[in-house]
Design a protein around this motif. Structure first.
Motif, mmCIF file in Angstrom:
data_model
loop_
_atom_site.group_PDB
_atom_site.id
_atom_site.type_symbol
_atom_site.label_atom_id
_atom_site.label_comp_id
_atom_site.label_asym_id
_atom_site.label_seq_id
_atom_site.Cartn_x
_atom_site.Cartn_y
_atom_site.Cartn_z
ATOM 1 N N GLU A 64 41.344 36.128 24.535
ATOM 2 C CA GLU A 64 40.317 36.064 25.574
ATOM 3 C C GLU A 64 39.211 37.094 25.400
ATOM 4 N N TYR A 65 39.462 38.131 24.624
ATOM 5 C CA TYR A 65 38.483 39.207 24.498
ATOM 6 C C TYR A 65 38.030 39.428 23.053
ATOM 7 N N GLU A 66 38.987 39.819 22.195
ATOM 8 C CA GLU A 66 38.606 40.291 20.865
ATOM 9 C C GLU A 66 38.085 39.185 19.958
ATOM 10 N N ALA A 67 38.810 38.076 19.849
ATOM 11 C CA ALA A 67 38.394 37.009 18.933
ATOM 12 C C ALA A 67 37.045 36.398 19.324
ATOM 13 N N PRO A 68 36.813 36.033 20.606
ATOM 14 C CA PRO A 68 35.507 35.473 20.949
ATOM 15 C C PRO A 68 34.347 36.404 20.585
ATOM 16 N N LEU A 69 34.534 37.718 20.793
ATOM 17 C CA LEU A 69 33.434 38.645 20.565
ATOM 18 C C LEU A 69 33.320 39.043 19.101
ATOM 19 N N PHE A 70 34.403 39.523 18.499
ATOM 20 C CA PHE A 70 34.317 40.100 17.160
ATOM 21 C C PHE A 70 34.433 39.080 16.034
ATOM 22 N N GLU A 71 34.954 37.896 16.319
ATOM 23 C CA GLU A 71 35.035 36.880 15.273
ATOM 24 C C GLU A 71 34.000 35.787 15.455
ATOM 25 N N ASN A 79 21.043 43.745 21.091
ATOM 26 C CA ASN A 79 21.043 42.928 22.300
ATOM 27 C C ASN A 79 21.274 41.454 21.949
ATOM 28 N N PRO A 80 22.248 40.800 22.570
ATOM 29 C CA PRO A 80 22.520 39.389 22.260
ATOM 30 C C PRO A 80 21.404 38.476 22.749
ATOM 31 N N ILE A 81 21.299 37.305 22.106
ATOM 32 C CA ILE A 81 20.308 36.290 22.478
ATOM 33 C C ILE A 81 21.060 34.994 22.753
ATOM 34 N N GLU A 82 20.851 34.447 23.957
ATOM 35 C CA GLU A 82 21.513 33.211 24.376
ATOM 36 C C GLU A 82 23.026 33.297 24.170
ATOM 37 N N GLN A 83 23.595 34.402 24.643
ATOM 38 C CA GLN A 83 25.038 34.636 24.635
ATOM 39 C C GLN A 83 25.636 34.780 23.243
ATOM 40 N N GLN A 84 24.800 34.917 22.220
ATOM 41 C CA GLN A 84 25.305 35.101 20.868
ATOM 42 C C GLN A 84 24.800 36.425 20.300
ATOM 43 N N VAL A 85 25.679 37.096 19.553
ATOM 44 C CA VAL A 85 25.306 38.342 18.886
ATOM 45 C C VAL A 85 24.942 38.006 17.453
ATOM 46 N N SER A 86 23.738 38.388 17.050
ATOM 47 C CA SER A 86 23.308 38.096 15.679
ATOM 48 C C SER A 86 23.765 39.214 14.755
ATOM 49 N N GLY A 87 24.210 38.845 13.572
ATOM 50 C CA GLY A 87 24.624 39.846 12.592
ATOM 51 C C GLY A 87 25.989 40.441 12.907
ATOM 52 N N ILE A 88 26.276 41.557 12.253
ATOM 53 C CA ILE A 88 27.567 42.225 12.398
ATOM 54 C C ILE A 88 27.538 43.110 13.644
ATOM 55 N N ILE A 89 28.597 43.042 14.447
ATOM 56 C CA ILE A 89 28.713 43.909 15.617
ATOM 57 C C ILE A 89 28.952 45.336 15.141
ATOM 58 N N SER A 90 28.088 46.246 15.571
ATOM 59 C CA SER A 90 28.160 47.649 15.133
ATOM 60 C C SER A 90 28.123 48.568 16.346
ATOM 61 N N PRO A 91 29.267 48.790 16.994
ATOM 62 C CA PRO A 91 29.299 49.638 18.189
ATOM 63 C C PRO A 91 28.813 51.065 17.895
ATOM 64 N N ILE A 92 28.164 51.653 18.891
ATOM 65 C CA ILE A 92 27.646 53.014 18.767
ATOM 66 C C ILE A 92 28.258 53.888 19.854
ATOM 67 N N ARG A 93 29.037 54.884 19.472
ATOM 68 C CA ARG A 93 29.594 55.928 20.330
ATOM 69 C C ARG A 93 30.474 55.383 21.458
ATOM 70 N N VAL A 94 31.049 54.199 21.291
ATOM 71 C CA VAL A 94 31.772 53.577 22.411
ATOM 72 C C VAL A 94 33.020 54.353 22.829
ATOM 73 N N ASP A 95 33.661 55.045 21.875
ATOM 74 C CA ASP A 95 34.902 55.737 22.223
ATOM 75 C C ASP A 95 34.670 57.162 22.706
ATOM 76 N N GLU A 96 33.452 57.669 22.625
ATOM 77 C CA GLU A 96 33.183 59.067 22.976
ATOM 78 C C GLU A 96 33.525 59.403 24.431
ATOM 79 N N PRO A 97 33.145 58.563 25.415
ATOM 80 C CA PRO A 97 33.549 58.879 26.801
ATOM 81 C C PRO A 97 35.065 58.903 26.971
ATOM 82 N N PHE A 98 35.764 58.013 26.289
ATOM 83 C CA PHE A 98 37.229 57.970 26.362
ATOM 84 C C PHE A 98 37.833 59.236 25.748
#
Length: 421
Positions: A178-185, A387-406
């Motif tokens: 429900e989360y990882e495959a739809p977004l990252f794959e 920023n996604p366009i029409e609910q799709q992310v173009s190119g490779i997902i490249s998170p920036i600093r997402v784990d730093e607050p954690f």
């Protein structure tokens, strides 16, 4: 002389009495209780004993009904500890973890006494750590949770000589499907959490390879942004928020009115998927205050709270050499990897810069945070890198600093160290 003799002959307390134990916070219903208040699920059933016959578990089915899950017809009996003699109870250290029932059958299946869901194996031995993620609608909570857990499992855990493991196979499959495959794959943006459907928590164990370091039970709970200013809705959610070990308070730059129009102008004719106007961040603070902060000592909460500006890639539209809002060489645009400890130099840079930025564009929000929260820090993250366009992310997902607050929350909880380089 008497004092010396007393010390010589005084019986030392058993080793297990020196071990700590903790109140348990159920990761499902967020009830808080002593470890000896747990109940157990029998491992067998008997047709000739009504107490041990297969039966409906009313408490569990009430809980399942809140999530639109089908009721379970029959299960093994629930055993209350009051019916079990002390010699039949099984302890690990000072925490009860199992029992031998009247038929000499052993069960170690501990349940929450309120909702009858299974408890983590570490419950009671180590602190329960609920990480609440709050923010207005469309701030990107579901996407951020997905990106954060993905990075924790694939990058962060390894950097801290640990493993980030789902609590059970059900949670593993649900997160994956429900989360990882739809977004990252599939590069498909997740839908906002509906206010009409409470989400079951995503529960993970953060386990260090060093056996002398306590593992963490991490409960990520995603609430609907639409409900965060609804008194009735937030009252239902206050149980997990007030029992949290830490809060991630997400803020979307598009919900800050002073820069929204400028961002829209700079982004041009094809800005991608952007947030419609919604509740301002300060409204969420006021809702939290009304429901639980007002009842704390001095009307402030001690829960460490990370103020997280999401979709930081949008700030590229505001950057300039003079730094009116964001400098071209800002820390916001540089991904930082923390290994073995929180890098205090990098943390202090981003904390100072983001607090100055938010003070410039939304000082009422920053003032409200300062008044109601004792322990805060400021961060900027991009869960996707673009920023996604029409609910799709173009190119490779490249998170920036997402784990730093954690990682900062781990530091505030005393789990990891913070060091200057």
């Amino acid at each position: 002389m008497f004092g010396i003799l007393k010390k010589i002959f005084e019986k030392a307390p058993p080793e297990n009495e020196k071990l700590p134990y903790y109140d348990i916070v159920c990761p499902y219903c967020f009830a808080k209780f002593h470890h000896e208040d747990v109940v157990f699920r029998a491992t067998h059933h008997r047709d000739d004993d009504e107490a041990y016959a297969l039966q409906e578990d009313e408490k569990l089915n009430i809980y399942r009904g809140k999530f639109d899950l089908a009721p379970i017809d029959e299960l093994e009996a629930v055993i209350d500890l009051s019916s079990i003699p002390e010699e039949n109870k099984i302890y690990s250290g000072r925490v009860i973890v199992g029992l031998s029932d009247k038929y000499s059958e052993v069960t170690k299946n501990r349940l929450c006494p309120e909702c009858h869901n299974d408890l983590p194996i570490t419950a009671g031995k180590y602190p329960s750590n609920i990480i609440s993620i709050v923010g207005a609608t469309a701030v990107g909570k579901s996407v951020y949770i997905t990106s954060l857990i993905h990075i924790l499992q694939h990058v962060t855990a390894n950097n801290f000589d640990a493993a980030c493991i789902p609590l059970d196979n059900g949670i593993s499959r649900r997160f994956r499907q429900e989360y990882e495959a739809p977004l990252f794959e599939n590069n498909h943006l997740l839908q906002a959490t509906a206010i009409t459907k409470r989400q079951e928590p995503l529960i993970f164990q953060f386990v260090f390879k060093d056996e002398n370091r306590s593992p963490l039970t991490l409960v990520f709970f995603d609430v609907a942004g639409d409900g965060m200013t609804s008194k009735e809705y937030i009252k239902k959610q206050a149980g997990h928020i007030k029992n949290s070990a830490g809060i991630l308070f997400l803020v979307d730059p598009m919900q800050i009115r002073t820069i929204r129009e400028k961002l829209l102008h700079q982004l041009g004719d094809n800005p991608g998927d952007i947030t419609n106007t919604a509740d301002e961040p300060r409204e969420i603070v006021l809702a939290l205050y009304d429901e639980f902060i007002a009842h704390q000592e001095n009307s402030k909460t001690d829960i460490p709270t990370a103020i997280v500006l999401t979709k930081s890639d949008l700030l590229n539209a505001l950057k300039s050499d003079d730094g009116e809002y964001i400098r071209t060489n800002s820390n916001v645009f540089n991904n930082v990897v923390h290994r073995e400890f929180l890098n205090l130099d990098e943390f202090e840079n981003i904390n100072g810069e983001m607090k100055r930025f938010l003070s410039k564009v939304d000082i009422p929000f920053v003032n409200a945070i300062d008044v109601y929260f004792r322990e805060t820090s400021y961060f900027a993250v991009s869960a996707l890198g673009s920023n996604p366009i029409e609910q799709q992310v173009s190119g490779i997902i490249s998170p920036i600093r997402v784990d730093e607050p954690f990682i900062w929350l781990l530091y505030k909880l005393g789990v990891i160290e913070g060091r200057h380089e």
